[in-house]
Design an enzyme around this catalytic site. Structure first.
Site, PDB file in Angstrom:
ATOM      1  N   HIS A  74       0.843  -1.200   0.000  1.00  0.00           N
ATOM      2  CA  HIS A  74       0.000   0.000   0.000  1.00  0.00           C
ATOM      3  C   HIS A  74       0.874   1.243   0.000  1.00  0.00           C
ATOM      4  CE1 HIS A  74      -4.067  -1.698   1.524  1.00  0.00           C
ATOM      5  NE2 HIS A  74      -3.477  -2.509   0.668  1.00  0.00           N
ATOM      6  N   TYR A 203      -8.935   5.508   7.588  1.00  0.00           N
ATOM      7  CA  TYR A 203      -9.054   5.888   9.001  1.00  0.00           C
ATOM      8  C   TYR A 203     -10.130   6.968   9.074  1.00  0.00           C
ATOM      9  CZ  TYR A 203      -4.693   3.432  10.173  1.00  0.00           C
ATOM     10  OH  TYR A 203      -3.723   2.474  10.370  1.00  0.00           O
ATOM     11  N   PRO A 295      -3.649   0.512  19.074  1.00  0.00           N
ATOM     12  CA  PRO A 295      -3.392   0.008  17.715  1.00  0.00           C
ATOM     13  C   PRO A 295      -3.517   1.037  16.594  1.00  0.00           C
ATOM     14  CG  PRO A 295      -5.509  -0.786  18.526  1.00  0.00           C
ATOM     15  CD  PRO A 295      -4.859  -0.077  19.664  1.00  0.00           C
ATOM     16  N   LYS A 299       1.562  -0.101  15.148  1.00  0.00           N
ATOM     17  CA  LYS A 299       2.980  -0.198  15.494  1.00  0.00           C
ATOM     18  C   LYS A 299       3.364  -1.431  16.319  1.00  0.00           C
ATOM     19  CE  LYS A 299       4.454   3.267  13.373  1.00  0.00           C
ATOM     20  NZ  LYS A 299       4.652   2.727  12.048  1.00  0.00           N
ATOM     21  N   TYR A 387       4.299   6.526   9.981  1.00  0.00           N
ATOM     22  CA  TYR A 387       3.442   5.402   9.633  1.00  0.00           C
ATOM     23  C   TYR A 387       4.219   4.311   8.890  1.00  0.00           C
ATOM     24  CZ  TYR A 387      -0.891   2.953   8.597  1.00  0.00           C
ATOM     25  OH  TYR A 387      -1.887   2.011   8.545  1.00  0.00           O
TER      26      TYR A 387
HETATM   27  P1  FAD Z   1       2.422 -11.770  21.394  1.00  0.00           P
HETATM   28  O1  FAD Z   1       2.034 -11.831  19.973  1.00  0.00           O
HETATM   29  O2  FAD Z   1       1.390 -11.456  22.413  1.00  0.00           O
HETATM   30  O3  FAD Z   1       3.084 -13.182  21.734  1.00  0.00           O
HETATM   31  C1  FAD Z   1       3.325 -13.606  23.044  1.00  0.00           C
HETATM   32  C2  FAD Z   1       3.258 -15.109  23.092  1.00  0.00           C
HETATM   33  O4  FAD Z   1       3.574 -15.543  24.409  1.00  0.00           O
HETATM   34  C3  FAD Z   1       1.850 -15.630  22.781  1.00  0.00           C
HETATM   35  O5  FAD Z   1       1.919 -16.655  21.830  1.00  0.00           O
HETATM   36  C4  FAD Z   1       1.358 -16.129  24.133  1.00  0.00           C
HETATM   37  O6  FAD Z   1       0.458 -17.225  24.004  1.00  0.00           O
HETATM   38  C5  FAD Z   1       2.647 -16.534  24.803  1.00  0.00           C
HETATM   39  N1  FAD Z   1       2.578 -16.539  26.263  1.00  0.00           N
HETATM   40  C6  FAD Z   1       1.915 -15.692  27.076  1.00  0.00           C
HETATM   41  N2  FAD Z   1       2.081 -16.022  28.371  1.00  0.00           N
HETATM   42  C7  FAD Z   1       2.880 -17.122  28.365  1.00  0.00           C
HETATM   43  C8  FAD Z   1       3.402 -17.939  29.389  1.00  0.00           C
HETATM   44  N3  FAD Z   1       3.121 -17.702  30.677  1.00  0.00           N
HETATM   45  N4  FAD Z   1       4.175 -18.979  29.047  1.00  0.00           N
HETATM   46  C9  FAD Z   1       4.463 -19.233  27.742  1.00  0.00           C
HETATM   47  N5  FAD Z   1       3.986 -18.497  26.728  1.00  0.00           N
HETATM   48  C10 FAD Z   1       3.209 -17.446  27.036  1.00  0.00           C
HETATM   49  N6  FAD Z   1      -1.239  -4.351  16.739  1.00  0.00           N
HETATM   50  C11 FAD Z   1      -1.431  -3.650  15.644  1.00  0.00           C
HETATM   51  O7  FAD Z   1      -0.487  -3.004  15.175  1.00  0.00           O
HETATM   52  N7  FAD Z   1      -2.675  -3.643  15.041  1.00  0.00           N
HETATM   53  C12 FAD Z   1      -3.721  -4.378  15.540  1.00  0.00           C
HETATM   54  O8  FAD Z   1      -4.815  -4.379  14.973  1.00  0.00           O
HETATM   55  C13 FAD Z   1      -3.538  -5.126  16.688  1.00  0.00           C
HETATM   56  N8  FAD Z   1      -4.555  -5.867  17.210  1.00  0.00           N
HETATM   57  C14 FAD Z   1      -4.323  -6.563  18.372  1.00  0.00           C
HETATM   58  C15 FAD Z   1      -5.357  -7.317  18.948  1.00  0.00           C
HETATM   59  C16 FAD Z   1      -5.158  -8.015  20.163  1.00  0.00           C
HETATM   60  C17 FAD Z   1      -6.291  -8.814  20.782  1.00  0.00           C
HETATM   61  C18 FAD Z   1      -3.887  -7.941  20.783  1.00  0.00           C
HETATM   62  C19 FAD Z   1      -3.641  -8.665  22.103  1.00  0.00           C
HETATM   63  C20 FAD Z   1      -2.860  -7.220  20.184  1.00  0.00           C
HETATM   64  C21 FAD Z   1      -3.062  -6.522  18.989  1.00  0.00           C
HETATM   65  N9  FAD Z   1      -2.043  -5.790  18.367  1.00  0.00           N
HETATM   66  C22 FAD Z   1      -2.251  -5.078  17.264  1.00  0.00           C
HETATM   67  C23 FAD Z   1      -0.702  -5.759  18.881  1.00  0.00           C
HETATM   68  C24 FAD Z   1       0.192  -6.776  18.168  1.00  0.00           C
HETATM   69  O9  FAD Z   1      -0.557  -7.893  17.777  1.00  0.00           O
HETATM   70  C25 FAD Z   1       1.291  -7.113  19.166  1.00  0.00           C
HETATM   71  O10 FAD Z   1       2.047  -5.934  19.352  1.00  0.00           O
HETATM   72  C26 FAD Z   1       2.179  -8.281  18.739  1.00  0.00           C
HETATM   73  O11 FAD Z   1       1.467  -9.485  18.811  1.00  0.00           O
HETATM   74  C27 FAD Z   1       3.412  -8.354  19.668  1.00  0.00           C
HETATM   75  O12 FAD Z   1       4.103  -9.551  19.452  1.00  0.00           O
HETATM   76  P2  FAD Z   1       4.794 -10.294  20.654  1.00  0.00           P
HETATM   77  O13 FAD Z   1       5.456 -11.478  20.052  1.00  0.00           O
HETATM   78  O14 FAD Z   1       5.581  -9.337  21.447  1.00  0.00           O
HETATM   79  O15 FAD Z   1       3.621 -10.738  21.630  1.00  0.00           O
HETATM   80  C1  DHB Z   2      -4.824  -2.969  10.986  1.00  0.00           C
HETATM   81  C2  DHB Z   2      -4.679  -2.759  12.325  1.00  0.00           C
HETATM   82  C3  DHB Z   2      -4.311  -1.515  12.771  1.00  0.00           C
HETATM   83  O1  DHB Z   2      -4.153  -1.289  14.080  1.00  0.00           O
HETATM   84  C4  DHB Z   2      -4.111  -0.460  11.900  1.00  0.00           C
HETATM   85  O2  DHB Z   2      -3.786   0.757  12.374  1.00  0.00           O
HETATM   86  C5  DHB Z   2      -4.243  -0.686  10.564  1.00  0.00           C
HETATM   87  C6  DHB Z   2      -4.610  -1.949  10.103  1.00  0.00           C
HETATM   88  C7  DHB Z   2      -5.223  -4.310  10.511  1.00  0.00           C
HETATM   89  O3  DHB Z   2      -5.469  -5.181  11.359  1.00  0.00           O
HETATM   90  O4  DHB Z   2      -5.309  -4.512   9.300  1.00  0.00           O
END
Ligand code: FAD
Ligand code: DHB
Length: 394
Positions: A74, A203, A295, A299, A387
């Site tokens: 995009h 947005y 979100p 980021k 962004y």
């Molecule tokens: P995570 O992806 O959370 O991975 C952590 C892992 O550790 C998971 O697999 C979990 O199961 C595991 N874990 C947890 N506790 C334990 C334990 N005690 N023992 C072993 N394993 C464990 N960001 C955006 O930019 N846009 C979005 O739309 C967006 N939507 C989101 C929706 C939700 C519901 C959530 C929770 C987050 C969202 N985010 C979004 C944020 C983005 O998804 C996260 O920043 C990203 O997943 C971070 O990656 P991570 O690997 O640090 O953590």
């Molecule tokens: C999506 C999530 C976001 O938080 C955003 O700012 C843009 C796109 C997505 O899930 O596609």
């Protein structure tokens, strides 16, 4: 049973899996412990926007083939307010940079496949994980696997277990500074079998609340609505979702949004959170375990990737030469980028959402800020370069 490895990694999200993969490419052995099943991790629908730097890193380390085939590049987004759409063009404002829309669960699938193909060890469904002796040179992790008590001995430990994990909690409270904001609204996220109403993300700031129109493919839309912080998905039958999306999208684009099958719904709270420093003894926190952004700026996933890019390099130096300078600098190196993303996400959230406590004065300030962003090249450039993501060595 006892298992020995060089780096113990808690969590098989994007941060933990990519760290394990990058370490493997540097000849360093790791074991990943994950609470959930492989199937659960691969189905969890979350973020979708990959910055240019994230795409480049995934490509360079050999896990970008499917992303490059199936991801949607995009070159802009639309800001919608006052019944009109206004495009922000990324390449002209950022010297050619863009973003790629590719679901987080697809990144996770690609990383799991790469680790397993290389003989990497991911222990799914690890229960009761606890970390010990993190301030010594022999940190270890205790857990249950298939009901059996296990111990993972390692030299370095990475806490990649997300916001609700156990690693950050293992650090003494007095050793951490916490900075936090909780927002008075949540996002209701919907995955729907319907072509996205526009080729680019929209947005939309609307008096009924913010809405975001994103996608996963030319047939699948990812849609978000601002809702009350305690809202529950059961209060949103499909008819209500579509009515609200049409209203907030406005007439012209709203007409293009077709009411397809809703595949998934869920409510996500909105918070800014930073734990400093991102390290204690031999435990290094990365991704959501150390910081959360609302979100709106897309980021969260990108920060997790940037953290482990820095951490993998620092760990590689430590194991190759014993040099600890990069490990010592890890937290400060990451926090500079983290705080930039925290500010951008807070700013986008503040500009685009309807705050329950706001009055006419604040609504007009928000409107003025939006007019400035679309009317001034300097302001539009600021949004665009944040962004698409600042360079990794920013
Ligand atoms: P995570 O992806 O959370 O991975 C952590 C892992 O550790 C998971 O697999 C979990 O199961 C595991 N874990 C947890 N506790 C334990 C334990 N005690 N023992 C072993 N394993 C464990 N960001 C955006 O930019 N846009 C979005 O739309 C967006 N939507 C989101 C929706 C939700 C519901 C959530 C929770 C987050 C969202 N985010 C979004 C944020 C983005 O998804 C996260 O920043 C990203 O997943 C971070 O990656 P991570 O690997 O640090 O953590
Ligand atoms: C999506 C999530 C976001 O938080 C955003 O700012 C843009 C796109 C997505 O899930 O596609």
């Amino acid at each position: 049973m006892r298992v020995d490895t060089q780096v113990g990694i808690v969590g098989a999200g994007p941060a933990g899996l990519l760290l394990s993969h990058l370490l493997h490419l540097s000849g360093i052995e790791s074991v990943v412990l994950e609470l959930r099943s492989r199937d659960y991790c691969e189905r969890r629908v979350r973020a979708g926007v990959l910055e240019q730097g994230t795409v480049d890193l995934l490509t360079e380390c050999g896990v970008g083939d499917r992303m490059r085939r199936e991801g949607l590049v995009h070159r802009g987004i639309e800001l919608r307010f006052g019944g009109r759409g206004h495009r922000i063009d990324f390449p002209t404002l950022t010297g050619g940079r863009a973003i790629t829309v590719y679901g987080q669960q697809e990144v996770v699938k690609d990383l799991i496949a790469a680790r397993l193909a290389a003989g990497g060890r991911i222990m799914f469904e690890a229960d009761d994980v606890s970390v010990h002796d993190i301030q010594t040179d022999r940190p270890h992790v205790r857990f249950l696997h298939g009901g059996e008590p296990m111990e993972l001995q390692c030299r370095l430990l990475a806490g990649c277990d997300g916001f609700h994990g156990v690693c950050r909690e293992a650090i003494p409270a007095e050793a951490l500074s916490i900075y936090e904001r909780v927002y008075p609204f949540a996002w209701f996220g919907v995955l729907a079998q319907t072509p996205p109403p526009s080729a680019e993300l929209i947005y939309a700031a609307h008096e009924r609340g913010f809405a975001l129109y994103s996608m996963r493919s030319p047939e699948i839309s990812r849609l978000y609505l601002q809702v009350a912080p305690d809202e529950e998905a059961v209060n949103w039958p499909d008819t209500r979702i579509w009515r609200e999306l049409h209203r907030r999208l406005g007439e012209e684009a709203g007409e293009r949004l077709k009411e397809g099958t809703i595949l998934e719904k869920g409510v996500t709270g909105m918070r800014s959170f930073i734990a400093e420093p991102m390290q204690y003894g031999r435990l290094y926190l990365a991704g959501d375990a150390a910081h959360i952004v609302p979100p709106t700026g897309a980021k969260g996933l990108n920060l997790a990737v940037a953290d482990v890019g820095v951490l993998a390099r620092a760990m590689a130096k430590y194991f190759k030469s014993g040099g600890e300078d990069l490990l010592r600098a890890y937290s400060a190196t990451c926090l500079r980028r983290v705080w930039r993303a925290e500010h951008f996400s807070w700013w986008m959230t503040s500009m685009l959402h309807r705050f329950p406590a706001h009055d006419g004065f604040q609504h007009r300030l928000q409107r003025s800020e939006l007019e400035y962003v679309i009317g001034s090249r300097a302001a539009a450039t600021s949004l665009a370069e944040n962004y698409v993501g600042l360079p990794f060595d920013w």
